[in-house]
Scaffold this motif. Structure first.
Motif, PDB file in Angstrom:
ATOM      1  N   GLY A  52     -28.759 -24.923  10.071  1.00  0.00           N
ATOM      2  CA  GLY A  52     -28.401 -25.550  11.335  1.00  0.00           C
ATOM      3  C   GLY A  52     -29.052 -26.894  11.548  1.00  0.00           C
ATOM      4  N   VAL A  53     -29.367 -27.587  10.448  1.00  0.00           N
ATOM      5  CA  VAL A  53     -30.051 -28.883  10.498  1.00  0.00           C
ATOM      6  C   VAL A  53     -29.097 -29.990  10.058  1.00  0.00           C
ATOM      7  CG1 VAL A  53     -31.941 -30.253   9.507  1.00  0.00           C
ATOM      8  CG2 VAL A  53     -32.312 -27.834  10.073  1.00  0.00           C
ATOM      9  N   ARG A  54     -29.051 -31.088  10.827  1.00  0.00           N
ATOM     10  CA  ARG A  54     -28.259 -32.242  10.432  1.00  0.00           C
ATOM     11  C   ARG A  54     -28.912 -32.953   9.253  1.00  0.00           C
ATOM     12  NH1 ARG A  54     -28.418 -33.188  16.157  1.00  0.00           N
ATOM     13  NH2 ARG A  54     -30.158 -34.593  15.735  1.00  0.00           N
ATOM     14  N   VAL A  55     -28.110 -33.660   8.470  1.00  0.00           N
ATOM     15  CA  VAL A  55     -28.624 -34.434   7.340  1.00  0.00           C
ATOM     16  C   VAL A  55     -28.277 -35.906   7.537  1.00  0.00           C
ATOM     17  CG1 VAL A  55     -28.557 -34.815   4.845  1.00  0.00           C
ATOM     18  CG2 VAL A  55     -28.423 -32.491   5.757  1.00  0.00           C
ATOM     19  N   ALA A  56     -29.299 -36.750   7.457  1.00  0.00           N
ATOM     20  CA  ALA A  56     -29.120 -38.198   7.552  1.00  0.00           C
ATOM     21  C   ALA A  56     -29.484 -38.819   6.215  1.00  0.00           C
ATOM     22  CB  ALA A  56     -29.995 -38.776   8.663  1.00  0.00           C
ATOM     23  N   ALA A  57     -28.949 -39.996   5.948  1.00  0.00           N
ATOM     24  CA  ALA A  57     -29.273 -40.734   4.728  1.00  0.00           C
ATOM     25  C   ALA A  57     -29.702 -42.137   5.113  1.00  0.00           C
ATOM     26  CB  ALA A  57     -28.073 -40.777   3.788  1.00  0.00           C
ATOM     27  N   SER A  58     -30.834 -42.580   4.579  1.00  0.00           N
ATOM     28  CA  SER A  58     -31.297 -43.945   4.818  1.00  0.00           C
ATOM     29  C   SER A  58     -31.051 -44.774   3.562  1.00  0.00           C
ATOM     30  CB  SER A  58     -32.788 -43.952   5.165  1.00  0.00           C
ATOM     31  OG  SER A  58     -33.552 -43.372   4.126  1.00  0.00           O
ATOM     32  N   GLY A  59     -31.088 -46.085   3.714  1.00  0.00           N
ATOM     33  CA  GLY A  59     -30.914 -46.959   2.564  1.00  0.00           C
ATOM     34  C   GLY A  59     -29.479 -47.094   2.101  1.00  0.00           C
ATOM     35  N   VAL A  60     -28.514 -46.864   2.990  1.00  0.00           N
ATOM     36  CA  VAL A  60     -27.103 -46.983   2.612  1.00  0.00           C
ATOM     37  C   VAL A  60     -26.730 -48.470   2.629  1.00  0.00           C
ATOM     38  CG1 VAL A  60     -24.744 -46.334   3.160  1.00  0.00           C
ATOM     39  CG2 VAL A  60     -26.631 -44.723   3.601  1.00  0.00           C
ATOM     40  N   GLY A  61     -26.410 -48.992   1.459  1.00  0.00           N
ATOM     41  CA  GLY A  61     -26.151 -50.425   1.353  1.00  0.00           C
ATOM     42  C   GLY A  61     -24.750 -50.803   0.945  1.00  0.00           C
ATOM     43  N   SER A  62     -23.889 -49.826   0.687  1.00  0.00           N
ATOM     44  CA  SER A  62     -22.526 -50.145   0.264  1.00  0.00           C
ATOM     45  C   SER A  62     -21.537 -49.180   0.902  1.00  0.00           C
ATOM     46  CB  SER A  62     -22.399 -50.070  -1.258  1.00  0.00           C
ATOM     47  OG  SER A  62     -22.472 -48.741  -1.714  1.00  0.00           O
ATOM     48  N   ARG A  63     -20.320 -49.648   1.073  1.00  0.00           N
ATOM     49  CA  ARG A  63     -19.280 -48.803   1.627  1.00  0.00           C
ATOM     50  C   ARG A  63     -18.978 -47.630   0.711  1.00  0.00           C
ATOM     51  NH1 ARG A  63     -18.275 -48.283   6.527  1.00  0.00           N
ATOM     52  NH2 ARG A  63     -18.328 -50.565   6.736  1.00  0.00           N
ATOM     53  N   GLN A  64     -19.070 -47.861  -0.608  1.00  0.00           N
ATOM     54  CA  GLN A  64     -18.795 -46.795  -1.563  1.00  0.00           C
ATOM     55  C   GLN A  64     -19.805 -45.659  -1.415  1.00  0.00           C
ATOM     56  OE1 GLN A  64     -18.969 -48.075  -5.652  1.00  0.00           O
ATOM     57  NE2 GLN A  64     -17.942 -46.227  -6.436  1.00  0.00           N
ATOM     58  N   LEU A  65     -21.080 -46.025  -1.240  1.00  0.00           N
ATOM     59  CA  LEU A  65     -22.120 -45.007  -1.069  1.00  0.00           C
ATOM     60  C   LEU A  65     -21.925 -44.262   0.253  1.00  0.00           C
ATOM     61  CD1 LEU A  65     -24.696 -43.619  -1.972  1.00  0.00           C
ATOM     62  CD2 LEU A  65     -26.014 -45.535  -1.034  1.00  0.00           C
ATOM     63  N   ALA A  66     -21.572 -44.991   1.306  1.00  0.00           N
ATOM     64  CA  ALA A  66     -21.318 -44.345   2.597  1.00  0.00           C
ATOM     65  C   ALA A  66     -20.173 -43.347   2.492  1.00  0.00           C
ATOM     66  CB  ALA A  66     -21.009 -45.404   3.657  1.00  0.00           C
ATOM     67  N   ASP A  67     -19.099 -43.732   1.779  1.00  0.00           N
ATOM     68  CA  ASP A  67     -17.958 -42.832   1.613  1.00  0.00           C
ATOM     69  C   ASP A  67     -18.357 -41.581   0.830  1.00  0.00           C
ATOM     70  OD1 ASP A  67     -16.364 -44.587   2.980  1.00  0.00           O
ATOM     71  OD2 ASP A  67     -15.525 -45.531   1.190  1.00  0.00           O
TER      72      ASP A  67
END
Length: 436
Positions: free
Chosen positions: A395-410
């Protein structure tokens, strides 16, 4: 196995002047004389000498929160582990409160030293049991090699220290070998400490607000408050660049409440404007060992009038693992105030995996190093998928830091990541230099 001869050491003044009272290791001055002799022998024989500058992570925090006696006991055990690893291959000495120098003579290449460095990192990260508490220490190591990286004691020690600073900048349990470009690696730490002491009085600190986006909708749902130092001498410095100097100055207990209070006041203005944005405030590991943290949070909420649900306290994974039982109780008290809790830097250092179900957290943030180059690394992709699945089961959300490109975000969105943050949205960042 060699033992630290604290009790059995001769009591004559000459012996005492050569050994540190706490660890039994050689003192800095005696170690410098020994190193000078080793360099002279190496020059005659055409061999190399490795100088390792070892910084023990979080020892100052343990001293502050649990007392000097516990800190000294922890230091002795870590020093013993360092002695065990280098064994008869070299010698160790205490340079400063949390810094140790290891010297390895008769080495052939830099590559030949690295297995010892890696064993030091692994051995010092093992849990420490003291007075019914389980503590976690680790170290960062800088490496310089004679004659490749210097020909004198002063040069080698300075260059090993510069390499250690670069290792620390990369996080806990890191090592780095000296290279000439480190000579221009940012401002000197002593100069930073001197300038930082009066930075608040001169109005040089500001908060930089960075957006946190919902991975599915692309909407900004939170804003992370990051303190920056706008120094006339050194330029604009991000937190990681001046945080070690703040620790040396014992200024974190001044800086953290300021960040918390300023961010809450700013978030209150968003709330009054009809926005439901959460504000995320990071707390360094020292704050987790400080019993006043809960009161600081309560005061900031009361003083600003910000609803507790719009504040999220971000904690480092390494800080959580210093003393899990103490931290778990502290987190329960924080949770009772109504604020959200998140773990930053997951996967970077000490793993909190075994304690994850015990901590009452809302969000787990994957470290930037953890997801770096994951698009070309199937093994990292598999780990990311596994962590996201595990967190969601809890029941924990997951965040990602250091996202530098649209491809990585997708990619992260496709894996089920909930929140995204990084340079891809840097145009949306802004500063609040008026924080008081």
């Amino acid at each position: 196995m060699r033992q630290l001869a604290i009790q059995s050491r001769s009591q004559d003044p000459a012996s005492q002047s050569r050994h540190d009272d706490v660890t039994g290791l050689a003192t800095r001055r005696h170690a410098e004389h020994q190193l000078a002799s080793l360099l002279a022998s190496a020059a005659e024989q055409g061999t190399k000498v490795a100088v390792l500058h070892v910084d023990i992570d979080r020892l100052k925090e343990i001293n502050h929160s649990l007392g000097r006696s516990v800190g000294d006991a922890c230091l002795r055990l870590v020093a013993q582990r360092i002695v065990d690893v280098i064994d008869l291959k070299g010698s160790a000495s205490r340079l400063d409160s949390d810094e140790i120098m290891a010297v390895l003579p008769d080495v052939t290449t830099l590559e030949g030293v690295l297995p010892i460095v890696e064993r030091l990192l692994e051995r010092t990260r093992q849990p420490i049991d003291l007075s019914g508490r389980t503590l976690f220490a680790s170290c960062c190591i800088g490496l310089a090699l004679y004659p490749d990286h210097g020909s004198t004691v002063t040069e080698l020690m300075r260059h090993a220290n510069l390499a250690r600073r670069r290792a620390q900048a990369r996080g806990s349990m890191q090592y780095w070998a000296f290279s000439p470009e480190l000579l221009d690696d940012g401002p000197d730490r002593i100069a930073l400490r001197c300038e930082l002491r009066d930075a608040f009085a001169r109005g040089e600190m500001e908060l930089r607000y960075r957006p946190v986006l919902c991975a599915r909708s692309g909407q900004v749902v939170a804003v992370s408050a990051q303190p920056r130092w706008c120094s006339p001498r050194f330029g604009v410095l991000e937190t990681a660049q001046w945080l070690p100097a703040a620790r040396d100055n014992d200024q974190l207990h001044e800086i953290c409440p300021w960040v918390l209070a300023s961010a809450c006041r700013h978030a209150r203005s968003w709330y009054e404007a009809g926005s439901g944005l959460r504000v995320v405030v990071g707390v360094p590991s020292e704050g987790l060992m400080d019993n006043v943290l809960v009161e600081c949070v309560r005061f900031a909420l009361e003083e600003s009038g910000l609803p507790a649900g719009l504040l999220e306290i971000e904690l480092t994974e390494g800080g959580l693992m210093q003393d899990p039982e103490h931290v778990c109780a502290l987190l329960e008290r924080l949770k009772a105030t109504g604020v959200g809790l998140s773990i930053d830097g997951f996967g970077k250092g000490h793993s909190s995996l075994g304690h994850l179900s015990l901590f009452p957290i809302d969000t787990l943030k994957l470290d930037a190093l953890f997801i770096d180059d994951c698009l070309d690394n199937p093994r990292r992709q598999a780990i990311i998928r596994s962590v996201i699945g595990m967190a969601h089961e809890l029941g924990v959300r997951v965040a990602a830091s250091g996202v530098g490109s649209r491809q990585l975000a997708d990619f992260l969105r496709e894996q089920g990541c909930d929140l995204l943050q990084g340079s891809l949205w840097s145009r949306m960042e802004y500063s609040d230099s008026s924080s008081e």
